[in-house]
Scaffold this active site. Structure first.
Site, PDB file in Angstrom:
ATOM      1  N   GLY A  13       0.825  -1.211   0.000  1.00 38.91           N
ATOM      2  CA  GLY A  13       0.000   0.000   0.000  1.00 38.91           C
ATOM      3  C   GLY A  13       0.858   1.259   0.000  1.00 38.91           C
ATOM      4  O   GLY A  13       2.086   1.203   0.071  1.00 38.91           O
ATOM      5  N   ARG A 101      -6.789   2.548  18.460  1.00 40.25           N
ATOM      6  CA  ARG A 101      -6.308   3.831  19.005  1.00 40.25           C
ATOM      7  C   ARG A 101      -6.949   4.245  20.324  1.00 40.25           C
ATOM      8  O   ARG A 101      -6.284   4.805  21.179  1.00 40.25           O
ATOM      9  CB  ARG A 101      -6.548   4.951  17.985  1.00 40.25           C
ATOM     10  CG  ARG A 101      -5.654   4.852  16.778  1.00 40.25           C
ATOM     11  CD  ARG A 101      -5.965   5.995  15.832  1.00 40.25           C
ATOM     12  NE  ARG A 101      -5.305   5.798  14.552  1.00 40.25           N
ATOM     13  CZ  ARG A 101      -5.828   6.195  13.401  1.00 40.25           C
ATOM     14  NH1 ARG A 101      -7.002   6.803  13.359  1.00 40.25           N
ATOM     15  NH2 ARG A 101      -5.163   5.981  12.289  1.00 40.25           N
ATOM     16  N   CYS A 130      -3.763  10.708  10.638  1.00 41.24           N
ATOM     17  CA  CYS A 130      -2.795  11.665  10.066  1.00 41.24           C
ATOM     18  C   CYS A 130      -3.105  13.117  10.424  1.00 41.24           C
ATOM     19  O   CYS A 130      -2.195  13.899  10.730  1.00 41.24           O
ATOM     20  CB  CYS A 130      -2.720  11.492   8.552  1.00 41.24           C
ATOM     21  SG  CYS A 130      -4.315  11.241   7.761  1.00 41.24           S
ATOM     22  N   SER A 160      -4.362  11.559  -0.903  1.00 40.61           N
ATOM     23  CA  SER A 160      -3.516  10.412  -0.557  1.00 40.61           C
ATOM     24  C   SER A 160      -3.864   9.855   0.819  1.00 40.61           C
ATOM     25  O   SER A 160      -3.481   8.725   1.134  1.00 40.61           O
ATOM     26  CB  SER A 160      -2.032  10.782  -0.627  1.00 40.61           C
ATOM     27  OG  SER A 160      -1.796  11.972   0.085  1.00 40.61           O
ATOM     28  N   HIS A 237      -1.645  17.374   4.293  1.00 39.67           N
ATOM     29  CA  HIS A 237      -2.857  17.953   4.863  1.00 39.67           C
ATOM     30  C   HIS A 237      -2.541  19.363   5.376  1.00 39.67           C
ATOM     31  O   HIS A 237      -1.497  19.581   5.998  1.00 39.67           O
ATOM     32  CB  HIS A 237      -3.345  17.136   6.062  1.00 39.67           C
ATOM     33  CG  HIS A 237      -3.860  15.762   5.708  1.00 39.67           C
ATOM     34  ND1 HIS A 237      -4.183  15.363   4.433  1.00 39.67           N
ATOM     35  CD2 HIS A 237      -4.141  14.707   6.528  1.00 39.67           C
ATOM     36  CE1 HIS A 237      -4.625  14.115   4.465  1.00 39.67           C
ATOM     37  NE2 HIS A 237      -4.601  13.688   5.714  1.00 39.67           N
ATOM     38  N   ASN A 310       0.976  13.944   4.949  1.00 41.71           N
ATOM     39  CA  ASN A 310       0.093  12.983   5.636  1.00 41.71           C
ATOM     40  C   ASN A 310       0.571  11.549   5.518  1.00 41.71           C
ATOM     41  O   ASN A 310       0.284  10.723   6.380  1.00 41.71           O
ATOM     42  CB  ASN A 310      -1.336  13.096   5.073  1.00 41.71           C
ATOM     43  CG  ASN A 310      -1.375  12.952   3.566  1.00 41.71           C
ATOM     44  OD1 ASN A 310      -0.727  13.720   2.835  1.00 41.71           O
ATOM     45  ND2 ASN A 310      -2.105  11.981   3.077  1.00 41.71           N
TER      46      ASN A 310
HETATM   47  P1  A2P Z   1      -2.904  -5.621  -1.426  1.00 43.54           P
HETATM   48  O1  A2P Z   1      -2.045  -4.668  -2.183  1.00 43.54           O
HETATM   49  O2  A2P Z   1      -2.490  -7.042  -1.610  1.00 43.54           O
HETATM   50  O3  A2P Z   1      -4.384  -5.396  -1.598  1.00 43.54           O
HETATM   51  P2  A2P Z   1      -3.810   1.204   0.611  1.00 43.54           P
HETATM   52  O4  A2P Z   1      -4.238   1.790   1.915  1.00 43.54           O
HETATM   53  O5  A2P Z   1      -2.785   2.023  -0.100  1.00 43.54           O
HETATM   54  O6  A2P Z   1      -4.972   0.805  -0.245  1.00 43.54           O
HETATM   55  O7  A2P Z   1      -3.053  -0.203   1.002  1.00 43.54           O
HETATM   56  C1  A2P Z   1      -3.654  -1.204   1.749  1.00 43.54           C
HETATM   57  C2  A2P Z   1      -2.638  -2.288   2.053  1.00 43.54           C
HETATM   58  O8  A2P Z   1      -3.289  -3.266   2.893  1.00 43.54           O
HETATM   59  C3  A2P Z   1      -2.145  -3.047   0.842  1.00 43.54           C
HETATM   60  O9  A2P Z   1      -0.815  -3.472   1.044  1.00 43.54           O
HETATM   61  C4  A2P Z   1      -3.095  -4.236   0.807  1.00 43.54           C
HETATM   62  O10 A2P Z   1      -2.584  -5.368   0.148  1.00 43.54           O
HETATM   63  C5  A2P Z   1      -3.198  -4.536   2.274  1.00 43.54           C
HETATM   64  N1  A2P Z   1      -4.391  -5.334   2.585  1.00 43.54           N
HETATM   65  C6  A2P Z   1      -5.686  -5.025   2.358  1.00 43.54           C
HETATM   66  N2  A2P Z   1      -6.491  -6.015   2.778  1.00 43.54           N
HETATM   67  C7  A2P Z   1      -5.701  -6.994   3.290  1.00 43.54           C
HETATM   68  C8  A2P Z   1      -5.930  -8.271   3.875  1.00 43.54           C
HETATM   69  N3  A2P Z   1      -7.156  -8.755   4.033  1.00 43.54           N
HETATM   70  N4  A2P Z   1      -4.851  -9.009   4.266  1.00 43.54           N
HETATM   71  C9  A2P Z   1      -3.601  -8.517   4.106  1.00 43.54           C
HETATM   72  N5  A2P Z   1      -3.318  -7.310   3.568  1.00 43.54           N
HETATM   73  C10 A2P Z   1      -4.348  -6.555   3.158  1.00 43.54           C
END
Ligand code: A2P
Length: 332
Positions: A13, A101, A130, A160, A237, A310
């Site tokens: 992410g 939190r 954030c 973002s 932000h 942020n």
């Molecule tokens: P993935 O890329 O495989 O979906 P962002 O906030 O930028 O959208 O990123 C969210 C992050 O959380 C990504 O790395 C995403 O992985 C991960 N993620 C979302 N759902 C799950 C889950 N159920 N198990 C593990 N990681 C997750």
């Protein structure tokens, strides 16, 4: 210093990738590194200090390898389920979601503000929202010197803050496409709507700012109100913060105080068009404060304009700073 065994949950992410950059930049002593995400990302590779790491699917067994620290940024549901599993296995979790939190036993920490709270952790330490993080960095010195009676937050928050999907809505909108994430186009709009609406008419984001600020500043009676707004800015932000102080102040002293406080850069020379900007804060770790002026409508009131990245200070950098406190590494 020994090398620590570190896992990143949500490594693919926006915040997860920034964890990697910040750990590298701050030379966090990583001995072993494990990258975890959903099954969608299994097998992808990410680079840390010039070496490629394969992303693994997060499972209940992901923490069975003597890990020291796990940085989580994979949403509230993932944290709610997996942070206790990791903590039960002796891993210290620094969690960027809102899941833990406000729990009594979970410290909510901004290292410039309440580093001592970390001592009370029982395996999970929470990273604040954030918009709260940058606000409390600016408020803490005022609280210590003058006491705070009341705060009014009005925020101008970057897309973002919603991860890659928010940035995509902005970029698609600039090409004339409709939104996929936000309920209205973000281009040419300011949306007074971040996270879900609650029964009291506030959004969850607004209540996070109110509740988290009270917890971090250690004053449950602090009077606070907030309006949080999403604006068509990619990164950083901006916040207007109106503060009613308990004691009288000289504006010159208050500016000097902010200037010398940790994590803050005072940018306040409006006659030369110098004030904090989102583009100046982007990709940095400081909290920029400017437009410092007396609120002439009340006794002991002051207005501040506070801007920070942020994704970095609001999320990844603050979490890495917390991890540094955990291992006793000196803060840069
Ligand atoms: P993935 O890329 O495989 O979906 P962002 O906030 O930028 O959208 O990123 C969210 C992050 O959380 C990504 O790395 C995403 O992985 C991960 N993620 C979302 N759902 C799950 C889950 N159920 N198990 C593990 N990681 C997750």
């Amino acid at each position: 210093m020994k090398g620590y065994r570190v896992a990143i949950v949500g490594a693919t992410g926006m915040v997860g990738k920034t964890f990697l950059r910040v750990l590298e930049e701050r030379d966090f002593p990583v001995g072993e590194l494990y990258l975890l995400a959903s099954e969608r990302s299994e097998g992808k590779t990410l680079t840390f200090k010039g070496k490629e790491y394969v992303v693994e699917r997060l499972t209940e067994n992901s923490f069975d390898r003597g890990l020291d620290i796990a940085l989580f940024s994979a949403g509230g549901d993932t944290s709610r389920k997996f942070a206790p599993i990791a903590a039960a296995k002796g891993v210290v979790v620094v969690d960027n979601s809102s899941a833990w939190r406000m729990e009594k036993d979970v410290p909510l920490v901004v290292p410039e503000v309440n580093p001592g709270d970390i001592e009370k952790h029982k395996g999970i330490i929470a990273n604040p929202n954030c918009s709260t993080t940058q606000a409390v960095v600016a408020l803490k010195p005022l609280q210590d010197r003058y006491g705070i009676k009341r705060v009014v937050f009005s925020t101008y928050q970057a897309v973002s803050g919603s991860g890659y999907k928010g940035v995509k809505d902005l970029n698609d909108g600039l090409l004339g496409k409709g939104p996929a994430l936000y309920p209205h186009p973000i281009v040419n709009n300011c949306l007074p709507h971040i996270d879900v609406f609650l029964d009291n008419g506030y959004t969850k984001e607004e209540m996070k700012m109110i509740d988290e600020t009270r917890k971090i500043l250690g004053d449950e009676t602090l009077r606070i109100t907030a309006t949080t707004v999403r604006v068509p800015v990619e990164r950083s932000h901006s916040e207007s913060i109106n503060v009613e102080l308990k004691k009288p102040f000289q504006i010159k002293d208050l500016k000097e105080l902010l200037k010398s406080s940790p994590g803050i850069k005072l940018l306040d020379d409006p006659c030369s068009n110098l004030y904090p900007l989102a583009t100046v804060a982007a990709d940095t770790d400081l909290v920029y404060v400017g437009r410092v002026r007396r609120d002439e409508s009340i006794e002991n009131g002051v207005n501040l304009w506070v801007v920070a990245d942020n994704v970095r200070k609001g999320a990844a950098t603050n979490a890495v700073q917390i991890a540094e406190l955990v291992i006793g590494k000196e803060q840069k």
